[in-house]
Design an enzyme around this catalytic site. Sequence first.
Site, PDB file in Angstrom:
ATOM      1  N   GLU A 134       0.813  -1.205   0.000  1.00  0.00           N
ATOM      2  CA  GLU A 134       0.000   0.000   0.000  1.00  0.00           C
ATOM      3  C   GLU A 134       0.852   1.262   0.000  1.00  0.00           C
ATOM      4  OE1 GLU A 134      -4.039  -1.836   1.909  1.00  0.00           O
ATOM      5  OE2 GLU A 134      -2.751  -0.706   3.247  1.00  0.00           O
ATOM      6  N   CYS A 163       3.492   8.271   1.427  1.00  0.00           N
ATOM      7  CA  CYS A 163       4.059   7.239   2.296  1.00  0.00           C
ATOM      8  C   CYS A 163       4.252   5.973   1.458  1.00  0.00           C
ATOM      9  CB  CYS A 163       3.097   6.998   3.463  1.00  0.00           C
ATOM     10  SG  CYS A 163       3.662   5.696   4.561  1.00  0.00           S
ATOM     11  N   CYS A 180       6.704  -7.769   6.593  1.00  0.00           N
ATOM     12  CA  CYS A 180       7.872  -7.337   7.366  1.00  0.00           C
ATOM     13  C   CYS A 180       8.275  -8.472   8.294  1.00  0.00           C
ATOM     14  CB  CYS A 180       7.550  -6.087   8.177  1.00  0.00           C
ATOM     15  SG  CYS A 180       8.990  -5.462   9.084  1.00  0.00           S
ATOM     16  N   CYS A 230       6.989  -6.330  15.086  1.00  0.00           N
ATOM     17  CA  CYS A 230       6.513  -5.425  16.139  1.00  0.00           C
ATOM     18  C   CYS A 230       5.069  -5.816  16.446  1.00  0.00           C
ATOM     19  CB  CYS A 230       6.596  -3.973  15.671  1.00  0.00           C
ATOM     20  SG  CYS A 230       8.276  -3.509  15.218  1.00  0.00           S
ATOM     21  N   CYS A 284       1.789  -3.908  15.145  1.00  0.00           N
ATOM     22  CA  CYS A 284       1.806  -3.481  13.741  1.00  0.00           C
ATOM     23  C   CYS A 284       1.073  -4.487  12.862  1.00  0.00           C
ATOM     24  CB  CYS A 284       3.253  -3.324  13.284  1.00  0.00           C
ATOM     25  SG  CYS A 284       3.401  -3.035  11.522  1.00  0.00           S
ATOM     26  N   CYS A 301      -1.864   5.106   9.917  1.00  0.00           N
ATOM     27  CA  CYS A 301      -0.641   4.386  10.263  1.00  0.00           C
ATOM     28  C   CYS A 301      -0.976   3.099  11.011  1.00  0.00           C
ATOM     29  CB  CYS A 301       0.204   5.270  11.155  1.00  0.00           C
ATOM     30  SG  CYS A 301       1.715   4.502  11.620  1.00  0.00           S
TER      31      CYS A 301
HETATM   32  S1  SF4 Z   1       6.431  -1.315  12.746  1.00  0.00           S
HETATM   33 FE1  SF4 Z   1       5.692  -2.952  11.382  1.00  0.00          FE
HETATM   34  S2  SF4 Z   1       6.590  -2.509   9.375  1.00  0.00           S
HETATM   35 FE2  SF4 Z   1       7.738  -1.299  10.911  1.00  0.00          FE
HETATM   36  S3  SF4 Z   1       9.499  -2.611  11.473  1.00  0.00           S
HETATM   37 FE3  SF4 Z   1       7.863  -3.062  12.959  1.00  0.00          FE
HETATM   38  S4  SF4 Z   1       6.779  -4.828  12.058  1.00  0.00           S
HETATM   39 FE4  SF4 Z   1       7.998  -3.924  10.431  1.00  0.00          FE
END
Ligand code: SF4
Length: 371
Positions: free
Chosen positions: A91, A104, A111, A115, A118, A344
Amino acid sequence: MTVNLLNFDQPALASYFQELGEKPFRAKQLMRWMHHFGASDFEQMTDIAKTLREKLAQQAVIQPPAVHVEQVSDDGTRKWLVDVGNQNGVETVFIPEADRGTLCISSQVGCALECTFCSTGRQGFNRNLSVAEIIGQLWVANHSLRQADGYDMLPAGERIISNVVMMGMGEPLANYDNVVTAMRIMLDDSAYGLSRRRVTLSTSGLVPAMDRLKEDCPVALAVSLHAPNDNLRDEIVPINKKYPLAELMAACQRYLVKAPRDFVTFEYVMLDGINDTLQHAKQLLDVVKDVPCKFNLIPFNPFPDSGYDTSRSDNIRRFRNVLMQAGYVVTTRKTRGEDIDAACGQLAGKVQDKTRRSERRARKIPIGVAL
Ligand code: SF4
């Protein structure tokens, strides 16, 4: 083999032309047509000799990624789901404001950094995006915004996207070479001509890559901090176990020697009851005390099964006041594009998870154990 010229920065394009027996200055001309004017058809490039245009058409393409879906919010925010093959999508979000237009951009399909708050991190990791897929998001957004404004090509010198943030899906420094090449194209006067202050890279804190970036392409830096002590950060931003806060702060200080801005922006997602107390705010002041910085507080955007709630607004206000009273500039991110899930942490895209993270979670197998 057909090459996609969107993968090349200007030096790479100059080498390509040399191999074709052409003068290297052709690279500048082509960068201008591709990126500045947004041309994808060699026939549009009227100051390039017809014989060369024909040669290029036989062996090269200018192929941005296809757009699967484009959505426009009531507040003008736009989101594109960009097709990156094999049923994967990333996206890209455009946020118009009175004095700027910010795009963005995503850097990876999913990923690997996990995290916990996220939405992208929850989906697992598939692959890195190519240079063409990264810069292609800027190409596609420019193209679409131009069409919305009634232009086929923008008049020289006009720019709708004034700022780029590498804050979409993925950890940009984990796709270092492609991200740096794409950012060099953003900065190239023959391409997008953005200043280093107007391109921001956001990292969760890959310390060795931060040190490389300050030498190779020192753009403005944002750091996804999200916790004021190692215990909590180990839990919610697991890369912290490898590069704990003291190392991360030292890397920020080193970065600022070369950075185009004299501060780092610390991003801090506000999670109810997790990281949003007054004690957390005071710990945060202590952690960052040697790093010139600003804070961007991000009210958490809940997604299904996230397990977190967004902080109450009076808690966000109190937290912000502690930082402001200590003399820091603090912004609280406005939620934009809520009606199209463009905020976000809500960038979901479509990720075929090669890391099989959701399967692991369901079976409660610890991440890092090979299956
Ligand atoms: S916030 Fe999400 S996209 Fe960013 S490094 Fe952590 S897991 Fe990866």
